[in-house]
Design a protein around this motif. Structure first.
Motif, PDB file in Angstrom:
ATOM      1  N   GLN A   3       6.646   3.185   0.074  1.00 22.12           N
ATOM      2  CA  GLN A   3       6.249   2.969   1.402  1.00 22.12           C
ATOM      3  C   GLN A   3       5.209   4.140   1.941  1.00 22.12           C
ATOM      4  OE1 GLN A   3       8.144   0.970   3.518  1.00 22.12           O
ATOM      5  NE2 GLN A   3       9.585   0.522   1.575  1.00 22.12           N
ATOM      6  N   LEU A   4       4.022   3.500   2.614  1.00 26.64           N
ATOM      7  CA  LEU A   4       3.036   4.104   2.907  1.00 26.64           C
ATOM      8  C   LEU A   4       2.866   4.430   4.478  1.00 26.64           C
ATOM      9  CD1 LEU A   4       0.432   2.774   0.542  1.00 26.64           C
ATOM     10  CD2 LEU A   4       1.755   4.781  -0.090  1.00 26.64           C
ATOM     11  N   VAL A   5       2.762   5.651   4.961  1.00 23.37           N
ATOM     12  CA  VAL A   5       2.759   5.839   6.280  1.00 23.37           C
ATOM     13  C   VAL A   5       1.398   6.621   6.718  1.00 23.37           C
ATOM     14  CG1 VAL A   5       3.732   6.622   8.544  1.00 23.37           C
ATOM     15  CG2 VAL A   5       5.077   5.741   6.759  1.00 23.37           C
ATOM     16  N   GLU A   6       0.423   5.748   7.483  1.00 23.94           N
ATOM     17  CA  GLU A   6      -0.973   6.665   7.709  1.00 23.94           C
ATOM     18  C   GLU A   6      -0.643   7.310   9.163  1.00 23.94           C
ATOM     19  OE1 GLU A   6      -1.995   2.327   6.035  1.00 23.94           O
ATOM     20  OE2 GLU A   6      -0.580   3.110   7.112  1.00 23.94           O
ATOM     21  N   SER A   7      -1.654   8.328   9.433  1.00 27.98           N
ATOM     22  CA  SER A   7      -1.744   8.936  10.607  1.00 27.98           C
ATOM     23  C   SER A   7      -3.114   9.551  10.714  1.00 27.98           C
ATOM     24  CB  SER A   7      -0.656  10.030  10.703  1.00 27.98           C
ATOM     25  OG  SER A   7      -0.765  11.049   9.820  1.00 27.98           O
ATOM     26  N   ARG A  19      -9.706  13.177  10.323  1.00 32.04           N
ATOM     27  CA  ARG A  19      -9.025  13.281   9.093  1.00 32.04           C
ATOM     28  C   ARG A  19      -7.629  12.139   9.301  1.00 32.04           C
ATOM     29  NH1 ARG A  19      -6.412  17.792   5.101  1.00 32.04           N
ATOM     30  NH2 ARG A  19      -4.898  17.910   6.728  1.00 32.04           N
ATOM     31  N   LEU A  20      -7.952  11.219   8.086  1.00 29.37           N
ATOM     32  CA  LEU A  20      -6.755  10.456   8.215  1.00 29.37           C
ATOM     33  C   LEU A  20      -5.640  11.000   6.857  1.00 29.37           C
ATOM     34  CD1 LEU A  20      -8.253   6.925   8.355  1.00 29.37           C
ATOM     35  CD2 LEU A  20      -7.548   8.236  10.072  1.00 29.37           C
ATOM     36  N   SER A  21      -4.633  10.584   6.993  1.00 35.75           N
ATOM     37  CA  SER A  21      -3.346  11.115   6.063  1.00 35.75           C
ATOM     38  C   SER A  21      -2.616  10.008   6.079  1.00 35.75           C
ATOM     39  CB  SER A  21      -2.485  12.207   6.622  1.00 35.75           C
ATOM     40  OG  SER A  21      -3.334  13.369   6.970  1.00 35.75           O
ATOM     41  N   CYS A  22      -2.087   9.623   4.629  1.00 37.33           N
ATOM     42  CA  CYS A  22      -1.426   8.853   4.071  1.00 37.33           C
ATOM     43  C   CYS A  22      -0.062   9.386   3.325  1.00 37.33           C
ATOM     44  CB  CYS A  22      -2.105   7.705   3.431  1.00 37.33           C
ATOM     45  SG  CYS A  22      -0.992   6.485   2.616  1.00 37.33           S
ATOM     46  N   ALA A  23       1.108   9.539   3.982  1.00 42.68           N
ATOM     47  CA  ALA A  23       2.065   9.854   3.436  1.00 42.68           C
ATOM     48  C   ALA A  23       3.020   8.872   2.462  1.00 42.68           C
ATOM     49  CB  ALA A  23       3.239  10.646   4.355  1.00 42.68           C
ATOM     50  N   ALA A  24       3.370   9.225   1.348  1.00 43.55           N
ATOM     51  CA  ALA A  24       3.777   8.316   0.411  1.00 43.55           C
ATOM     52  C   ALA A  24       5.416   8.548   0.318  1.00 43.55           C
ATOM     53  CB  ALA A  24       3.440   8.112  -0.955  1.00 43.55           C
ATOM     54  N   SER A  25       6.277   7.567   0.266  1.00 45.30           N
ATOM     55  CA  SER A  25       7.718   7.883   0.020  1.00 45.30           C
ATOM     56  C   SER A  25       8.183   8.346  -1.140  1.00 45.30           C
ATOM     57  CB  SER A  25       8.295   6.491   0.324  1.00 45.30           C
ATOM     58  OG  SER A  25       8.180   5.479  -0.841  1.00 45.30           O
ATOM     59  N   GLU A  26       7.344   8.294  -2.106  1.00 41.22           N
ATOM     60  CA  GLU A  26       7.530   8.812  -3.485  1.00 41.22           C
ATOM     61  C   GLU A  26       6.356   9.588  -4.116  1.00 41.22           C
ATOM     62  OE1 GLU A  26       9.017   4.833  -4.955  1.00 41.22           O
ATOM     63  OE2 GLU A  26       7.656   5.289  -6.680  1.00 41.22           O
ATOM     64  N   TYR A  95      -6.329   1.250   6.433  1.00 42.46           N
ATOM     65  CA  TYR A  95      -5.261   0.817   5.794  1.00 42.46           C
ATOM     66  C   TYR A  95      -5.124   1.798   4.469  1.00 42.46           C
ATOM     67  CZ  TYR A  95      -4.616  -3.123   8.621  1.00 42.46           C
ATOM     68  OH  TYR A  95      -4.335  -3.932   9.716  1.00 42.46           O
ATOM     69  N   CYS A  96      -3.966   2.459   4.215  1.00 42.01           N
ATOM     70  CA  CYS A  96      -3.692   3.355   2.963  1.00 42.01           C
ATOM     71  C   CYS A  96      -3.250   2.291   1.859  1.00 42.01           C
ATOM     72  CB  CYS A  96      -2.829   4.326   3.291  1.00 42.01           C
ATOM     73  SG  CYS A  96      -2.444   5.229   1.639  1.00 42.01           S
ATOM     74  N   ALA A  97      -3.727   2.545   0.710  1.00 38.18           N
ATOM     75  CA  ALA A  97      -3.291   1.348  -0.299  1.00 38.18           C
ATOM     76  C   ALA A  97      -2.992   2.294  -1.655  1.00 38.18           C
ATOM     77  CB  ALA A  97      -4.328   0.339  -0.723  1.00 38.18           C
ATOM     78  N   LYS A 107      -6.549  -2.958  -7.558  1.00 36.09           N
ATOM     79  CA  LYS A 107      -5.854  -3.869  -7.436  1.00 36.09           C
ATOM     80  C   LYS A 107      -4.452  -3.178  -6.555  1.00 36.09           C
ATOM     81  CE  LYS A 107      -8.148  -6.611 -10.211  1.00 36.09           C
ATOM     82  NZ  LYS A 107      -9.037  -7.512  -9.545  1.00 36.09           N
ATOM     83  N   VAL A 108      -4.233  -3.817  -5.555  1.00 37.96           N
ATOM     84  CA  VAL A 108      -3.278  -3.383  -4.393  1.00 37.96           C
ATOM     85  C   VAL A 108      -1.670  -3.844  -4.855  1.00 37.96           C
ATOM     86  CG1 VAL A 108      -2.783  -2.874  -2.214  1.00 37.96           C
ATOM     87  CG2 VAL A 108      -5.121  -2.826  -2.713  1.00 37.96           C
ATOM     88  N   ASP A 109      -1.074  -2.783  -4.883  1.00 41.52           N
ATOM     89  CA  ASP A 109       0.472  -3.295  -5.060  1.00 41.52           C
ATOM     90  C   ASP A 109       1.200  -2.937  -3.460  1.00 41.52           C
ATOM     91  OD1 ASP A 109       0.625  -1.807  -7.991  1.00 41.52           O
ATOM     92  OD2 ASP A 109       0.427  -4.009  -7.642  1.00 41.52           O
ATOM     93  N   TYR A 110       0.646  -1.913  -2.976  1.00 43.39           N
ATOM     94  CA  TYR A 110       1.518  -1.403  -1.754  1.00 43.39           C
ATOM     95  C   TYR A 110       0.445  -1.200  -0.580  1.00 43.39           C
ATOM     96  CZ  TYR A 110       5.153  -1.006  -4.850  1.00 43.39           C
ATOM     97  OH  TYR A 110       6.086  -1.199  -5.722  1.00 43.39           O
ATOM     98  N   TRP A 111       0.636  -1.557   0.931  1.00 40.21           N
ATOM     99  CA  TRP A 111      -0.165  -1.196   1.893  1.00 40.21           C
ATOM    100  C   TRP A 111       0.754  -0.302   2.722  1.00 40.21           C
ATOM    101  CZ3 TRP A 111      -5.238  -2.435   1.788  1.00 40.21           C
ATOM    102  CH2 TRP A 111      -5.429  -3.493   0.956  1.00 40.21           C
ATOM    103  N   GLY A 112      -0.003   0.293   3.631  1.00 42.04           N
ATOM    104  CA  GLY A 112       0.376   0.958   4.862  1.00 42.04           C
ATOM    105  C   GLY A 112       0.504  -0.157   5.895  1.00 42.04           C
ATOM    106  N   GLN A 113       0.952   0.547   7.252  1.00 39.99           N
ATOM    107  CA  GLN A 113       0.783  -0.433   8.428  1.00 39.99           C
ATOM    108  C   GLN A 113      -0.669  -0.243   8.983  1.00 39.99           C
ATOM    109  OE1 GLN A 113       2.196   2.579   8.371  1.00 39.99           O
ATOM    110  NE2 GLN A 113       1.199   3.537  10.056  1.00 39.99           N
ATOM    111  N   GLY A 114      -1.229   0.721   8.745  1.00 43.44           N
ATOM    112  CA  GLY A 114      -2.655   0.911   9.311  1.00 43.44           C
ATOM    113  C   GLY A 114      -2.579   1.893  10.522  1.00 43.44           C
ATOM    114  N   THR A 115      -3.847   2.627  10.740  1.00 48.75           N
ATOM    115  CA  THR A 115      -4.088   3.567  11.802  1.00 48.75           C
ATOM    116  C   THR A 115      -5.527   3.028  12.274  1.00 48.75           C
ATOM    117  OG1 THR A 115      -4.059   5.847  12.444  1.00 48.75           O
ATOM    118  CG2 THR A 115      -4.999   5.291  10.444  1.00 48.75           C
TER     119      THR A 115
END
Length: 121
Positions: A3-7, A19-26, A95-97, A107-115
């Motif tokens: 899970q990727l969450v941008e802010s 400054r954008l941040s992207c927090a990953a769930s793992e 978008y974080c990827a 090659k993207v496996d996971y996307w964030g929801q975008g900011t």
């Protein structure tokens, strides 16, 4: 499943910074390549910047080179994008990827929801 969450998005005047941040769930230390993409209304999603986990090598689109800096903090499982000297044409959803392959051809496996980033003139 990562899970990727941008802010960090927002409204800024031309010449300003965000400054954008992207927090990953793992742990992101295991993710080969992480990056930022953006998509403006009516345009295709485009690659902005990527960073390799193993070599810390970075890649930037020509349009942002010298203005944007991508970095990652593996201890915090967070990806960053420092954006300076912003221009109205930088306005887009960012978008974080997370993925693999080479930094210029990620090659993207996971996307964030975008900011949303909006730069006023």
């Amino acid at each position: 499943q990562v899970q990727l969450v941008e802010s960090g998005g927002g409204l800024v005047q031309a010449g300003g910074s965000l400054r954008l941040s992207c927090a990953a769930s793992e742990s992101i230390s295991k993710i080969v390549v992480m990056g930022w993409y953006r998509q403006a209304p009516g345009n295709e999603r485009e690659l902005v910047a990527t960073i390799s986990s193993f070599t810390e090598s970075t890649y930037y689109a020509d349009s942002v080179k010298g203005r944007f800096t991508i970095s990652r903090d593996n201890a915090k499982n967070t990806l960053y994008l420092q954006m300076n000297s912003l221009k109205p044409e930088d306005t887009a959803m960012y978008y974080c990827a997370a993925g693999w392959s080479f930094i210029a051809t990620m090659k993207v496996d996971y996307w964030g929801q975008g900011t949303q980033v909006t730069v006023s003139s």
